[in-house]
Design an enzyme around this catalytic site. Structure first.
Site, PDB file in Angstrom:
ATOM      1  N   LYS A  59     -16.083  47.782 -32.330  1.00  0.00           N
ATOM      2  CA  LYS A  59     -16.350  47.344 -30.954  1.00  0.00           C
ATOM      3  C   LYS A  59     -17.381  48.292 -30.356  1.00  0.00           C
ATOM      4  O   LYS A  59     -17.289  49.512 -30.553  1.00  0.00           O
ATOM      5  CB  LYS A  59     -15.067  47.382 -30.106  1.00  0.00           C
ATOM      6  CG  LYS A  59     -15.338  46.998 -28.644  1.00  0.00           C
ATOM      7  CD  LYS A  59     -14.064  46.791 -27.852  1.00  0.00           C
ATOM      8  CE  LYS A  59     -13.481  48.088 -27.362  1.00  0.00           C
ATOM      9  NZ  LYS A  59     -12.384  47.875 -26.395  1.00  0.00           N
ATOM     10  N   GLN A 130      -8.435  45.630 -15.715  1.00  0.00           N
ATOM     11  CA  GLN A 130      -7.294  46.116 -16.515  1.00  0.00           C
ATOM     12  C   GLN A 130      -5.999  45.935 -15.727  1.00  0.00           C
ATOM     13  O   GLN A 130      -4.949  45.628 -16.299  1.00  0.00           O
ATOM     14  CB  GLN A 130      -7.458  47.593 -16.929  1.00  0.00           C
ATOM     15  CG  GLN A 130      -8.831  47.994 -17.451  1.00  0.00           C
ATOM     16  CD  GLN A 130      -9.344  47.129 -18.576  1.00  0.00           C
ATOM     17  OE1 GLN A 130      -8.598  46.751 -19.478  1.00  0.00           O
ATOM     18  NE2 GLN A 130     -10.629  46.790 -18.531  1.00  0.00           N
ATOM     19  N   ASP A 151      -5.030  49.678  -4.011  1.00  0.00           N
ATOM     20  CA  ASP A 151      -6.422  49.928  -4.407  1.00  0.00           C
ATOM     21  C   ASP A 151      -7.113  50.578  -3.222  1.00  0.00           C
ATOM     22  O   ASP A 151      -6.830  50.246  -2.067  1.00  0.00           O
ATOM     23  CB  ASP A 151      -7.128  48.613  -4.778  1.00  0.00           C
ATOM     24  CG  ASP A 151      -8.389  48.863  -5.597  1.00  0.00           C
ATOM     25  OD1 ASP A 151      -8.393  48.532  -6.799  1.00  0.00           O
ATOM     26  OD2 ASP A 151      -9.375  49.413  -5.035  1.00  0.00           O
TER      27      ASP A 151
END
Ligand SMILES: NC(=O)c1ccc[n+]([C@@H]2O[C@H](COP(=O)([O-])OP(=O)(O)OC[C@H]3O[C@@H](n4cnc5c(N)ncnc54)[C@H](O)[C@@H]3O)[C@@H](O)[C@H]2O)c1
Length: 315
Positions: A59, A130, A151
């Protein structure tokens, strides 16, 4: 990708992959980080060979955190799969979605061993890509009825709530870290370089999944919590090279390497027990491993072939 992968199947596939790692069937050099200083970014090259799948893969994942200001995702990635017997290319896959899925799924796997069975309240700190996948994994492994969303960017937190509440019929609450006392599981998936909550905000018996810190100097989890928690990592050698959450307190002498209780594979094969009582704080630190990508990409390829999804390309 989402049409062919279910979170529970993926968590099972990762359990097989970590078992293979434990049994010596995985060759996985530590990833190479290529800094791109002009963009304050990093490009990571992650190769792996799994004899258990007869497959190798790599990756390339680009982490450009300033992309957020451009309205672009912070992560762009591609995965290539190759036949383990002939070296022939097998597939080229979207590494962004696979990264998110496997990052959530590995925390789901860890939470099967470390989170209290009756965990009902999960806090997601970092309402990004995520964070969404972490929530999906927590929903898959524990009877979640309430989600605290935290957040620093309220707009992103609200967007997360409006999207995720359409997917899951549970209570969503826009929260701050002062409300973490209510959480049975805390998932941190931020781009922060400093701890994202205060140690006093956590209660006994909480399980933490931390995925955001992946460089030696970045931390999401308060040192006081790290020094008292039962620590499990995806891979010790990788964590000691990359996980600031552990490296910083190690350097300060607040913890020793022996405080890392286990690698995830040891829990999967039963070499070590997971949570031992309802009071301990457990901390799963994942920096992300190439074997997670390979196992996820392999499952996606199998399912796509079965369901006639994807496109054939000639090169
Ligand atoms: N461990 C792994 O396997 C793995 C895999 C992929 C990404 N990551 C890392 O996870 C982190 C998140 O990735 P993403 O793709 O979800 O990014 P993202 O940009 O989609 O989301 C990150 C969120 O964190 C929020 N945030 C930043 N600082 C915060 C703070 N102090 N408190 C609360 N919220 C805060 C941002 O506002 C943003 O909404 C990144 O650091 C990334 O490198 C780790």
């Amino acid at each position: 990708m989402d049409r062919c992968l279910s979170m529970n199947e993926l968590i099972d596939a990762l359990a097989d992959a970590f078992k293979a790692l434990q049994q010596g069937q995985v060759d996985m050099p530590l990833r190479t980080a290529l800094p791109i200083p002009e963009a304050q970014a990093n490009s990571l090259m992650m190769p792996v060979y799994m004899s258990s799948l007869n497959m190798s893969g790599v990756k390339v994942v680009n982490i450009f955190k300033n992309n957020l200001e451009l309205g672009l995702p912070a992560i762009h990635a591609l995965i290539m799969l190759f036949d383990g017997s002939t070296g022939q290319p097998l597939a080229l896959l979207d590494g962004e979605r696979i990264t998110a899925l496997r990052t959530g799924a590995v925390c789901g796997l860890a939470s099967r061993y470390l989170a209290r069975e009756d965990s009902q309240v999960v806090a997601i700190i970092g309402a990004g890509i995520q964070g969404r996948s972490l929530l999906e994994a927590m929903m898959a492994v524990r009877p979640i009825r309430k989600v605290l969303v935290i957040d620093k960017d309220l707009q992103r937190a609200n967007l997360f709530i409006s999207e995720m509440s359409q997917k899951y019929g549970v209570i969503f609450q826009l929260s701050d870290t002062g409300q973490l006392l209510e959480a049975d599981i805390v998932c941190t998936a931020t781009t922060s370089e400093k701890p994202v909550f205060d140690a006093s905000h956590l209660t006994a018996g909480t399980h933490i999944n931390g995925v955001g810190s992946y460089r030696p100097q970045t931390q999401e989890i308060p040192e006081q919590i790290v020094s008292q928690a039962k620590i499990v990592v995806d891979l010790k050698s990788a964590a000691l090279k990359e996980a600031g959450d552990l490296i910083v307190p190690l350097k300060k002498g607040l913890i020793s390497e022996e405080r890392i209780y286990a690698e995830l594979g040891q829990l999967v094969v039963g070499e070590k027990a997971g949570r031992s009582n309802d009071q301990e704080i457990t901390f799963f630190k994942s920096v992300g491993l190439a074997l997670q990508d390979l196992a996820t990409a392999h499952l996606a390829l199998q399912k796509a072939q079965q369901q006639d999804l994807g496109s054939e390309i000639f090169i």
